[in-house]
Scaffold this motif. Structure first.
Motif, PDB file in Angstrom:
ATOM      1  N   ASN A   5      42.742  42.793 -17.501  1.00 28.64           N
ATOM      2  CA  ASN A   5      41.102  42.198 -18.466  1.00 28.64           C
ATOM      3  C   ASN A   5      41.802  43.292 -20.145  1.00 28.64           C
ATOM      4  OD1 ASN A   5      40.273  41.056 -17.021  1.00 28.64           O
ATOM      5  ND2 ASN A   5      39.180  42.416 -15.838  1.00 28.64           N
ATOM      6  N   MET A   6      42.478  44.421 -19.707  1.00 34.48           N
ATOM      7  CA  MET A   6      42.131  45.940 -21.044  1.00 34.48           C
ATOM      8  C   MET A   6      43.069  44.893 -21.959  1.00 34.48           C
ATOM      9  SD  MET A   6      43.558  49.332 -20.760  1.00 34.48           S
ATOM     10  CE  MET A   6      41.677  50.030 -20.489  1.00 34.48           C
ATOM     11  N   ILE A   7      44.623  44.433 -21.864  1.00 34.48           N
ATOM     12  CA  ILE A   7      45.349  43.724 -22.847  1.00 34.48           C
ATOM     13  C   ILE A   7      44.570  42.264 -23.172  1.00 34.48           C
ATOM     14  CG2 ILE A   7      47.810  42.077 -22.997  1.00 34.48           C
ATOM     15  CD1 ILE A   7      48.044  45.367 -23.148  1.00 34.48           C
TER      16      ILE A   7
ATOM     17  N   GLN B 229      40.379  56.290 -22.728  1.00 38.44           N
ATOM     18  CA  GLN B 229      38.881  56.202 -21.411  1.00 38.44           C
ATOM     19  C   GLN B 229      38.789  57.665 -21.629  1.00 38.44           C
ATOM     20  OE1 GLN B 229      36.747  53.574 -21.215  1.00 38.44           O
ATOM     21  NE2 GLN B 229      37.669  52.650 -22.639  1.00 38.44           N
ATOM     22  N   VAL B 230      39.702  58.148 -20.348  1.00 37.99           N
ATOM     23  CA  VAL B 230      40.229  59.346 -20.122  1.00 37.99           C
ATOM     24  C   VAL B 230      39.164  60.582 -20.786  1.00 37.99           C
ATOM     25  CG1 VAL B 230      41.577  61.532 -18.791  1.00 37.99           C
ATOM     26  CG2 VAL B 230      41.840  59.396 -18.377  1.00 37.99           C
ATOM     27  N   ALA B 231      39.451  60.927 -21.819  1.00 37.64           N
ATOM     28  CA  ALA B 231      39.091  61.611 -22.555  1.00 37.64           C
ATOM     29  C   ALA B 231      37.416  61.536 -23.084  1.00 37.64           C
ATOM     30  CB  ALA B 231      39.624  61.164 -24.308  1.00 37.64           C
TER      31      ALA B 231
ATOM     32  N   LEU C 299      37.270  58.247 -15.835  1.00 32.90           N
ATOM     33  CA  LEU C 299      37.420  58.907 -14.761  1.00 32.90           C
ATOM     34  C   LEU C 299      37.926  58.323 -13.493  1.00 32.90           C
ATOM     35  CD1 LEU C 299      33.594  60.073 -15.630  1.00 32.90           C
ATOM     36  CD2 LEU C 299      35.966  61.803 -15.760  1.00 32.90           C
ATOM     37  N   GLU C 300      38.219  57.457 -13.418  1.00 31.22           N
ATOM     38  CA  GLU C 300      38.625  56.546 -12.086  1.00 31.22           C
ATOM     39  C   GLU C 300      40.547  56.442 -12.533  1.00 31.22           C
ATOM     40  OE1 GLU C 300      37.613  52.758 -10.670  1.00 31.22           O
ATOM     41  OE2 GLU C 300      35.238  53.377 -10.673  1.00 31.22           O
ATOM     42  N   ALA C 301      40.706  56.256 -13.138  1.00 38.57           N
ATOM     43  CA  ALA C 301      42.689  56.327 -13.875  1.00 38.57           C
ATOM     44  C   ALA C 301      42.973  57.595 -13.940  1.00 38.57           C
ATOM     45  CB  ALA C 301      42.620  55.564 -14.811  1.00 38.57           C
TER      46      ALA C 301
ATOM     47  N   ALA D 250      49.482  50.078 -27.028  1.00 39.43           N
ATOM     48  CA  ALA D 250      50.383  51.046 -25.387  1.00 39.43           C
ATOM     49  C   ALA D 250      49.338  51.064 -23.868  1.00 39.43           C
ATOM     50  CB  ALA D 250      50.529  52.521 -25.605  1.00 39.43           C
ATOM     51  N   THR D 251      49.002  50.679 -23.210  1.00 36.29           N
ATOM     52  CA  THR D 251      48.187  50.728 -22.122  1.00 36.29           C
ATOM     53  C   THR D 251      47.958  52.260 -21.758  1.00 36.29           C
ATOM     54  OG1 THR D 251      49.770  49.694 -21.026  1.00 36.29           O
ATOM     55  CG2 THR D 251      47.740  48.028 -21.117  1.00 36.29           C
TER      56      THR D 251
END
Ligand code: ADP
Ligand code: ADP
Ligand code: ADP
Length: 214
Positions: free
Chosen positions: A66-68, A38-40, A47-49, A30-31
């Protein structure tokens, strides 16, 4: 199985994906959950997302692809199959995914669309509660946890997502119709699309999904 789940915010992707994961012994990617982790962790990406997500916008295709790519190639659970939830969300993401999977000799087999009218999504989204570390979702009215504001499995706190408000939802629905819905025609062309009525109760949605895959 190698499949994607498509549907607007609140359609039930995160509710149904764990059923699929268990039934087919596949990984569930789940993207949105990956971004929230990443935020946590307050990484640079996180921080950007966060700014983009809180406004109901979409994170760049390059980052998401890239993440997937990274997760599909390094997560051992994904070698037996995968359920992608929240990806692809744009035509370029769908094209990149196709190219990557074809090159790996494991093309996508199924794209299931959870179809539901926008009006039904407001109450689903504003009542949603989530368990951040697992991504499990509940609903204040439609699917309440056994103990108020606690995850059934771990007993940890449930939270409301910062983007689950009526204002951000409006923008997310706009992004869905403009940028994500075109991938439905993309998968109709390749012949792997099926649609399910996602306004039904969760159990009925689940049995309809299984029928599509059967
Ligand atoms: P998505 O991952 O597509 O954004 P979720 O699976 O998180 O959607 O569901 C959004 C909210 O609606 C959650 O609170 C969930 O408990 C609830 N929900 C999911 N499926 C149904 C359904 N079939 N009927 C009613 N509420 C549902
Ligand atoms: P929902 O459950 O409401 O469908 P998600 O948890 O899948 O939402 O995603 C939350 C937010 O994360 C999105 O509104 C978007 O900002 C970002 N996001 C998630 N997946 C993608 C993607 N594939 N491409 C771009 N942005 C994404
Ligand atoms: P964990 O410690 O939970 O494994 P990671 O830091 O490895 O988390 O990252 C989780 C996901 O976010 C992975 O899929 C990874 O590819 C992706 N990711 C991390 N940093 C970036 C970045 N700068 N750009 C794109 N994706 C990233």
């Amino acid at each position: 199985i190698r499949m994607v789940l498509i549907g607007p915010p609140g359609a039930g992707k995160g509710t149904q994906a764990p059923n699929l994961k268990e039934r087919f012994c596949a990984c569930h990617l789940a993207t949105g959950d990956m971004l929230r982790s990443q935020v946590a962790k307050k990484t640079k990406l996180g921080l950007e997302a966060k700014k983009i997500m809180d406004q109901g916008g979409l994170v760049s295709d390059e980052i998401m692809v890239n993440m997937i790519k990274h997760e599909l190639s390094t997560n051992p659970e994904c070698s037996s199959g995968f359920i992608l939830d929240g990806f692809p969300r744009t035509i370029p993401q769908a094209e990149k995914l196709d190219q990557m999977l074809v090159a790996q000799n494991r093309p996508l087999e199924k794209a299931v669309e959870l179809k539901i009218d926008d009006e039904l999504l407001v109450s689903r989204i504003t009542g949603r509660l989530v368990h951040p570390s697992s991504g499990r979702s509940y609903h204040k009215v439609f699917n309440p946890p056994k103990v108020s504001m606690k995850d059934d499995v771990t007993g940890e706190d449930l939270v409301q997502r910062s983007d689950d408000n009526a204002d951000a939802l409006k923008k997310r629905l706009g992004a869905y119709h403009e940028q994500t819905e075109p991938i439905v025609s993309f998968y109709k062309k390749t012949g792997i699309w099926s649609g399910v009525d996602a306004s039904q109760p969760p159990k009925t949605v689940w049995s309809d999904i299984l029928k599509c895959l059967g």
